[in-house]
Design an enzyme around this catalytic site. Structure first.
Site, PDB file in Angstrom:
ATOM      1  N   TYR A 328     -65.692  65.280 -89.590  1.00  0.00           N
ATOM      2  CA  TYR A 328     -65.415  66.721 -89.659  1.00  0.00           C
ATOM      3  C   TYR A 328     -66.397  67.497 -88.792  1.00  0.00           C
ATOM      4  O   TYR A 328     -67.479  67.025 -88.454  1.00  0.00           O
ATOM      5  CB  TYR A 328     -65.474  67.217 -91.107  1.00  0.00           C
ATOM      6  CG  TYR A 328     -66.857  67.232 -91.720  1.00  0.00           C
ATOM      7  CD1 TYR A 328     -67.685  68.347 -91.594  1.00  0.00           C
ATOM      8  CD2 TYR A 328     -67.339  66.136 -92.440  1.00  0.00           C
ATOM      9  CE1 TYR A 328     -68.946  68.376 -92.170  1.00  0.00           C
ATOM     10  CE2 TYR A 328     -68.598  66.141 -93.011  1.00  0.00           C
ATOM     11  CZ  TYR A 328     -69.398  67.265 -92.872  1.00  0.00           C
ATOM     12  OH  TYR A 328     -70.654  67.281 -93.421  1.00  0.00           O
ATOM     13  N   CYS A 329     -65.991  68.728 -88.422  1.00  0.00           N
ATOM     14  CA  CYS A 329     -66.855  69.654 -87.684  1.00  0.00           C
ATOM     15  C   CYS A 329     -66.440  71.073 -88.067  1.00  0.00           C
ATOM     16  O   CYS A 329     -65.696  71.270 -89.028  1.00  0.00           O
ATOM     17  CB  CYS A 329     -66.756  69.421 -86.183  1.00  0.00           C
ATOM     18  SG  CYS A 329     -65.109  69.700 -85.492  1.00  0.00           S
ATOM     19  N   THR A 330     -66.893  72.077 -87.330  1.00  0.00           N
ATOM     20  CA  THR A 330     -66.655  73.477 -87.710  1.00  0.00           C
ATOM     21  C   THR A 330     -65.179  73.861 -87.669  1.00  0.00           C
ATOM     22  O   THR A 330     -64.625  74.329 -88.663  1.00  0.00           O
ATOM     23  CB  THR A 330     -67.442  74.426 -86.789  1.00  0.00           C
ATOM     24  OG1 THR A 330     -68.814  74.068 -86.812  1.00  0.00           O
ATOM     25  CG2 THR A 330     -67.277  75.871 -87.231  1.00  0.00           C
ATOM     26  N   GLY A 332     -62.726  71.799 -85.738  1.00  0.00           N
ATOM     27  CA  GLY A 332     -61.882  70.661 -85.396  1.00  0.00           C
ATOM     28  C   GLY A 332     -62.015  70.150 -83.981  1.00  0.00           C
ATOM     29  O   GLY A 332     -61.704  68.989 -83.698  1.00  0.00           O
ATOM     30  N   ILE A 358     -63.985  72.613 -90.982  1.00  0.00           N
ATOM     31  CA  ILE A 358     -64.508  73.203 -92.224  1.00  0.00           C
ATOM     32  C   ILE A 358     -63.869  74.558 -92.481  1.00  0.00           C
ATOM     33  O   ILE A 358     -63.609  74.935 -93.632  1.00  0.00           O
ATOM     34  CB  ILE A 358     -66.041  73.353 -92.136  1.00  0.00           C
ATOM     35  CG1 ILE A 358     -66.676  71.994 -91.859  1.00  0.00           C
ATOM     36  CG2 ILE A 358     -66.603  73.945 -93.415  1.00  0.00           C
ATOM     37  CD1 ILE A 358     -68.126  72.071 -91.428  1.00  0.00           C
TER      38      ILE A 358
END
Length: 467
Positions: A328-330, A332, A358
């Site tokens: 996951y990241c901020t 995508g 997220i």
């Protein structure tokens, strides 16, 4: 006392004839700062490459050593000092060669850009600019607003044309922020009023190339004030990972999981606890992002930049072997390239990524398994959906998660310093900057503005070992 720079003996500026004027006189004192930085970069790269060529031991196994001039060196500082003192001529020659090559590349890129810009000017982008004649300037500039985060992958034939359109569109709507355009797509985060950002989203959705859906955009409370200006440009990558998109395509990305699916996977992982040895929940953001907010029981690499992520994967491959990875990241976009890189190593059993990042997860599960703040790359620094504070003040250790820039002039590091400590004058990121800050306040410098280096950069390994 600051550590000696092993390259300090090569600080002399000695460009070759290509940087001289018509009369053959060196322009040492007239060289612009960018040329000096370019030469300095080439010098450092040449020095590092020369040292690396003398490597005789395995860095990963902890027995690193270097052989040069019939001697064996077992410490970085020792080999650096030896090379600096003994091989000045060779380093200088390597630097000149690298510098010439770098200048040639810049010239070719400049010619290509100029050609593309001329082609872009010939394209009529007015059809892609929405009519706002029925909307007042006050509606576009005043009132409640938001920040919009988005990206879209797809082959862009004329990035300069898309860049010109984005710049004209954002200026017309009085939006601020950053938009990166490349032949592989577009990535941006912009802020403005509700009216302006809605028009912007509609324009993106109706554009003949992008044809995006409204759900592709992540929004949060904010506005044009969240950014200092508007920056729109053409780049090689729409997210800077440092790997050529032509070599590693986003099309190799992992399997996308909707927030609901990702939530169930994390729930299953946490339920098994220590019994779960075949799954890794991987945060592919930078350390200062995961420090203030992350998923429970995740692996958060201690890296400063996303461009370090590929090296991190390379040096920790065994950690991911035969594992299912939930990434996951901020928003995508980093997962698109990050998961593609991990999959290209062919060590994982499965690689999944959180669709929409997220941002989208918190819209669906504000009190879910992600705890703490979400770091954002604008003047707000963070946004939140829950009240958890998972980080602490750098100085007193009390719970605190509000970032401020280091108080030392030209330092770009972020620091967690609570109000009480800030009142006591603790506003720097590290002791080095604290000392520099006092010196700067006493004797203001008239030297050109350069980013400060301090313990926060020098003391942190570029690629940490997590195995």
């Amino acid at each position: 006392m600051a550590a000696e720079d092993p390259c300090s003996q090569f600080q002399d500026w000695e460009p070759d004839s290509s940087t001289r004027n018509a009369g053959g006189v060196k322009q040492e004192n007239q060289m612009c700062a960018s040329q000096r930085r370019c030469y300095s970069l080439c010098r450092r790269k040449s020095f590092s490459a020369f040292v690396a060529s003398k490597s005789a031991g395995s860095q990963e196994e902890g027995d690193a050593s270097w052989c040069c001039c019939g001697q064996t060196f077992r410490e970085h500082s020792a080999i650096h000092k030896h090379v600096a003192r003994t091989h000045q001529g060779e380093i200088k020659q390597l630097t000149q060669t690298t510098y010439k090559y770098f200048l040639k590349q810049l010239e070719e890129e400049a010619e290509t850009q100029e050609t593309n810009e001329r082609k872009a000017e010939a394209v009529d982008i007015s059809a892609w600019i929405p009519d706002t004649s029925h909307i007042s300037e006050d509606q576009l500039q005043k009132g409640p607003g938001k920040v919009v985060l988005f990206y879209h992958y797809g082959q862009v034939e004329q990035p300069q044309v898309i860049c010109a359109w984005q710049k004209a569109l954002c200026e017309k709507l009085h939006l601020t922020g950053k938009v990166r355009v490349a032949s592989e797509g577009v990535n941006g985060t912009v802020g403005g009023t509700d009216m302006a950002t809605d028009i912007y989203i509609n324009a993106m959705c109706s554009h003949p190339f992008f044809r995006m859906e409204r759900e592709d955009f992540k929004t949060s409370d904010g506005g044009a004030e969240c950014f200092t200006d508007l920056r729109v440009g053409v780049y090689k990558e729409i997210v800077p990972m440092g790997v050529d998109p032509d070599v590693l395509s986003y099309q190799l990305a992992g399997i996308h999981l909707e927030p609901e699916e990702f939530h169930k996977e994390v729930e299953a992982l946490l339920t098994k606890g220590d019994l779960c040895t075949d799954t890794i929940l991987l945060d592919c953001r930078n350390f200062y992002e995961s420090k203030i907010g992350k998923f429970t029981e995740c692996l958060a690499p201690n890296i400063r930049k996303f461009s370090y992520f590929p090296d991190y994967i390379d040096q920790n491959l065994e950690l991911f072997r035969d594992k299912k990875v939930l990434m996951y990241c901020t928003g995508g976009i980093r997962c698109e390239r990050g998961s593609a890189y991990l999959r290209s190593k062919e060590v994982c059993k499965e690689v999944y990524q959180l669709k929409g990042g997220i941002h989208k997860y918190l819209e669906r599960f504000p009190e879910g398994f992600y705890r703490g703040k979400l770091f954002v790359f604008d003047e707000r620094y963070t946004i939140s959906s829950n009240t958890d504070i998972i980080s602490d003040c750098r100085y007193c250790g009390s719970p605190w998660d509000q970032y401020k820039l280091c108080s030392t002039q030209f330092c770009c590091q972020l620091v967690l310093s609570c109000p009480s400590c800030r009142r006591d004058g603790h506003m720097s990121c590290c002791p080095t900057c604290q000392t520099k800050g006092r010196a700067q306040s006493e004797t203001p410098s008239t030297a050109p503005h350069q980013r400060e280096e301090c313990e926060c950069t020098d003391g942190r390994p570029r690629i940490p070992q997590d195995v």
